[in-house]
Design a protein around this motif. Structure first.
Motif, PDB file in Angstrom:
ATOM      1  N   GLU A   1      37.583  42.409  42.607  1.00  0.00           N
ATOM      2  CA  GLU A   1      37.674  43.872  42.776  1.00  0.00           C
ATOM      3  C   GLU A   1      39.081  44.462  42.715  1.00  0.00           C
ATOM      4  OE1 GLU A   1      35.689  44.885  46.417  1.00  0.00           O
ATOM      5  OE2 GLU A   1      33.694  44.610  45.547  1.00  0.00           O
ATOM      6  N   ALA A   2      40.123  43.654  42.764  1.00  0.00           N
ATOM      7  CA  ALA A   2      41.489  44.197  42.809  1.00  0.00           C
ATOM      8  C   ALA A   2      41.970  44.589  41.415  1.00  0.00           C
ATOM      9  CB  ALA A   2      42.445  43.173  43.421  1.00  0.00           C
ATOM     10  N   GLU A   3      42.482  45.803  41.293  1.00  0.00           N
ATOM     11  CA  GLU A   3      43.102  46.244  40.038  1.00  0.00           C
ATOM     12  C   GLU A   3      44.432  45.546  39.817  1.00  0.00           C
ATOM     13  OE1 GLU A   3      40.149  49.292  40.296  1.00  0.00           O
ATOM     14  OE2 GLU A   3      41.534  48.766  41.862  1.00  0.00           O
ATOM     15  N   LEU A   4      45.099  45.267  40.932  1.00  0.00           N
ATOM     16  CA  LEU A   4      46.456  44.731  40.857  1.00  0.00           C
ATOM     17  C   LEU A   4      46.679  43.742  41.995  1.00  0.00           C
ATOM     18  CD1 LEU A   4      49.324  44.986  39.504  1.00  0.00           C
ATOM     19  CD2 LEU A   4      49.814  46.741  41.199  1.00  0.00           C
ATOM     20  N   ILE A   5      47.261  42.609  41.656  1.00  0.00           N
ATOM     21  CA  ILE A   5      47.752  41.667  42.661  1.00  0.00           C
ATOM     22  C   ILE A   5      49.265  41.652  42.549  1.00  0.00           C
ATOM     23  CG2 ILE A   5      47.898  39.245  43.371  1.00  0.00           C
ATOM     24  CD1 ILE A   5      45.027  38.880  42.428  1.00  0.00           C
ATOM     25  N   VAL A   6      49.920  41.898  43.665  1.00  0.00           N
ATOM     26  CA  VAL A   6      51.369  41.801  43.734  1.00  0.00           C
ATOM     27  C   VAL A   6      51.663  40.576  44.598  1.00  0.00           C
ATOM     28  CG1 VAL A   6      53.513  42.912  44.426  1.00  0.00           C
ATOM     29  CG2 VAL A   6      51.629  44.290  43.535  1.00  0.00           C
TER      30      VAL A   6
ATOM     31  N   LYS B   1      41.126  34.892  42.187  1.00  0.00           N
ATOM     32  CA  LYS B   1      39.682  35.171  42.169  1.00  0.00           C
ATOM     33  C   LYS B   1      39.363  36.596  42.645  1.00  0.00           C
ATOM     34  CE  LYS B   1      39.270  32.823  46.575  1.00  0.00           C
ATOM     35  NZ  LYS B   1      39.464  31.472  46.965  1.00  0.00           N
ATOM     36  N   TYR B   2      40.335  37.261  43.262  1.00  0.00           N
ATOM     37  CA  TYR B   2      40.127  38.635  43.709  1.00  0.00           C
ATOM     38  C   TYR B   2      40.437  39.672  42.625  1.00  0.00           C
ATOM     39  CZ  TYR B   2      39.291  37.028  48.411  1.00  0.00           C
ATOM     40  OH  TYR B   2      38.736  36.411  49.503  1.00  0.00           O
ATOM     41  N   LEU B   3      41.051  39.256  41.548  1.00  0.00           N
ATOM     42  CA  LEU B   3      41.426  40.180  40.475  1.00  0.00           C
ATOM     43  C   LEU B   3      40.209  40.515  39.625  1.00  0.00           C
ATOM     44  CD1 LEU B   3      44.011  41.544  39.331  1.00  0.00           C
ATOM     45  CD2 LEU B   3      44.112  39.672  37.679  1.00  0.00           C
ATOM     46  N   LYS B   4      40.047  41.801  39.328  1.00  0.00           N
ATOM     47  CA  LYS B   4      38.918  42.212  38.501  1.00  0.00           C
ATOM     48  C   LYS B   4      39.230  41.945  37.030  1.00  0.00           C
ATOM     49  CE  LYS B   4      38.163  46.697  38.129  1.00  0.00           C
ATOM     50  NZ  LYS B   4      38.031  48.117  38.495  1.00  0.00           N
ATOM     51  N   PRO B   5      38.220  41.839  36.192  1.00  0.00           N
ATOM     52  CA  PRO B   5      38.475  41.696  34.753  1.00  0.00           C
ATOM     53  C   PRO B   5      39.324  42.869  34.262  1.00  0.00           C
ATOM     54  CG  PRO B   5      36.166  41.286  35.267  1.00  0.00           C
ATOM     55  CD  PRO B   5      36.801  41.819  36.525  1.00  0.00           C
ATOM     56  N   GLY B   6      40.360  42.577  33.522  1.00  0.00           N
ATOM     57  CA  GLY B   6      41.264  43.622  33.046  1.00  0.00           C
ATOM     58  C   GLY B   6      42.335  43.997  34.058  1.00  0.00           C
ATOM     59  N   GLY B   7      42.326  43.366  35.236  1.00  0.00           N
ATOM     60  CA  GLY B   7      43.329  43.641  36.255  1.00  0.00           C
ATOM     61  C   GLY B   7      44.687  43.084  35.853  1.00  0.00           C
ATOM     62  N   LYS B   8      45.705  43.446  36.628  1.00  0.00           N
ATOM     63  CA  LYS B   8      47.083  43.037  36.322  1.00  0.00           C
ATOM     64  C   LYS B   8      47.695  42.294  37.500  1.00  0.00           C
ATOM     65  CE  LYS B   8      47.863  47.140  33.505  1.00  0.00           C
ATOM     66  NZ  LYS B   8      48.628  48.374  33.358  1.00  0.00           N
ATOM     67  N   VAL B   9      48.702  41.494  37.172  1.00  0.00           N
ATOM     68  CA  VAL B   9      49.450  40.748  38.190  1.00  0.00           C
ATOM     69  C   VAL B   9      50.932  41.070  38.042  1.00  0.00           C
ATOM     70  CG1 VAL B   9      50.177  38.441  38.923  1.00  0.00           C
ATOM     71  CG2 VAL B   9      47.784  38.848  38.315  1.00  0.00           C
TER      72      VAL B   9
ATOM     73  N   LEU C   1      52.275  27.194  36.819  1.00  0.00           N
ATOM     74  CA  LEU C   1      51.419  28.253  37.350  1.00  0.00           C
ATOM     75  C   LEU C   1      51.639  29.587  36.641  1.00  0.00           C
ATOM     76  CD1 LEU C   1      51.539  27.587  41.208  1.00  0.00           C
ATOM     77  CD2 LEU C   1      49.724  26.992  39.589  1.00  0.00           C
ATOM     78  N   ILE C   2      52.896  29.924  36.381  1.00  0.00           N
ATOM     79  CA  ILE C   2      53.186  31.197  35.715  1.00  0.00           C
ATOM     80  C   ILE C   2      52.545  31.225  34.332  1.00  0.00           C
ATOM     81  CG2 ILE C   2      55.013  32.635  34.709  1.00  0.00           C
ATOM     82  CD1 ILE C   2      56.783  31.830  37.068  1.00  0.00           C
ATOM     83  N   ASP C   3      52.686  30.154  33.567  1.00  0.00           N
ATOM     84  CA  ASP C   3      52.091  30.097  32.231  1.00  0.00           C
ATOM     85  C   ASP C   3      50.571  30.178  32.293  1.00  0.00           C
ATOM     86  OD1 ASP C   3      54.592  29.894  31.069  1.00  0.00           O
ATOM     87  OD2 ASP C   3      54.543  27.705  30.974  1.00  0.00           O
ATOM     88  N   GLU C   4      49.975  29.478  33.259  1.00  0.00           N
ATOM     89  CA  GLU C   4      48.523  29.479  33.387  1.00  0.00           C
ATOM     90  C   GLU C   4      47.990  30.867  33.735  1.00  0.00           C
ATOM     91  OE1 GLU C   4      45.079  27.263  36.018  1.00  0.00           O
ATOM     92  OE2 GLU C   4      47.053  26.317  35.857  1.00  0.00           O
ATOM     93  N   ILE C   5      48.645  31.534  34.664  1.00  0.00           N
ATOM     94  CA  ILE C   5      48.220  32.882  35.063  1.00  0.00           C
ATOM     95  C   ILE C   5      48.444  33.866  33.922  1.00  0.00           C
ATOM     96  CG2 ILE C   5      48.741  34.797  36.629  1.00  0.00           C
ATOM     97  CD1 ILE C   5      49.403  32.519  38.739  1.00  0.00           C
ATOM     98  N   SER C   6      49.610  33.792  33.281  1.00  0.00           N
ATOM     99  CA  SER C   6      49.940  34.709  32.174  1.00  0.00           C
ATOM    100  C   SER C   6      48.990  34.555  30.995  1.00  0.00           C
ATOM    101  CB  SER C   6      51.377  34.470  31.703  1.00  0.00           C
ATOM    102  OG  SER C   6      52.285  34.761  32.737  1.00  0.00           O
ATOM    103  N   ALA C   7      48.446  33.367  30.798  1.00  0.00           N
ATOM    104  CA  ALA C   7      47.508  33.132  29.696  1.00  0.00           C
ATOM    105  C   ALA C   7      46.158  33.801  29.958  1.00  0.00           C
ATOM    106  CB  ALA C   7      47.309  31.635  29.482  1.00  0.00           C
ATOM    107  N   LYS C   8      45.854  34.079  31.229  1.00  0.00           N
ATOM    108  CA  LYS C   8      44.538  34.625  31.594  1.00  0.00           C
ATOM    109  C   LYS C   8      44.538  36.138  31.788  1.00  0.00           C
ATOM    110  CE  LYS C   8      43.055  30.408  33.880  1.00  0.00           C
ATOM    111  NZ  LYS C   8      42.796  29.741  35.140  1.00  0.00           N
TER     112      LYS C   8
END
Length: 190
Positions: free
Chosen positions: A67-72, A84-92, A115-122
């Motif tokens: 449900e989160a639009e943004l994770i900081v 897992k809390y980030l919604k599809p199309g959400g940003k980090v 981790l940065i590469d893995e998250i950035s790829a998704k």
């Protein structure tokens, strides 16, 4: 429409202060704002998360899975833990910074690589060396304010008088460094 922001980090990084400043700003802008914070052993470097929901009418502060639009994220591994809390199309927006856990410090575990590469790829990810930038300003503790500036820019909340909010809600001795840190964070998303 209600928007949801998740701020995650490790105890002592200033996650709660950044969340409170954001909540004050959103409230002054006329939004209904709800905030929930979890301190999990924060004094010992444990995980800290703050969930902020805002909009015309917000009934509950809790953000559900997806449900989160943004994770900081204030720390790399914490980013990964909360994805897992980030919604599809959400940003980090994440700090390029590692704080090894106790098992890592004793050699029982190893900090996960990539981790940065893995998250950035998704998902759309902005990586900011917020800790380095705050140190360059001579104020390492203002790393949280660097990330707050980036969050404000990412969410399009730049019309709020953040300088006034910081002046009224942070220690006067840190005000100038905090304002500089805030501008650095905003500039990362120019």
């Amino acid at each position: 429409m209600t928007k949801s922001i998740l701020l995650v980090g490790v105890g002592g990084q200033g996650t709660i202060l950044a969340s409170k400043l954001l909540t004050i700003g959103l409230g002054q802008e006329g939004y209904d704002v709800k905030m929930s914070e979890i301190h999990g052993m924060s004094q010992r470097g444990g995980s800290v998360s703050t969930q902020i929901r805002f909009g015309e009418q917000v009934n509950a502060p809790v953000i559900g899975l997806g449900e989160a639009e943004l994770i900081v994220a204030f720390e790399e591994e914490e980013t990964y833990r909360w994805m897992k809390y980030l919604k599809p199309g959400g940003k980090v927006v994440m700090n390029k910074f590692r704080i090894p856990s106790s098992p890592m410090l004793t050699g029982d575990e190893v900090y996960p690589e990539g981790l940065i590469d893995e998250i950035s790829a998704k998902v759309e990810t902005t990586v900011i060396p917020a800790s380095e930038e705050a140190a360059k300003l001579g104020s390492p503790q203002s790393m949280n304010i660097v990330l707050l500036g980036a969050l404000v820019k990412a969410m399009g909340l730049t019309d709020i008088d953040w300088e006034k909010i910081m002046k009224e809600n942070t220690k006067p001795a840190f005000l100038e460094k905090n304002l500089q840190a805030f501008r650095v964070g905003m500039d990362y998303l120019a």
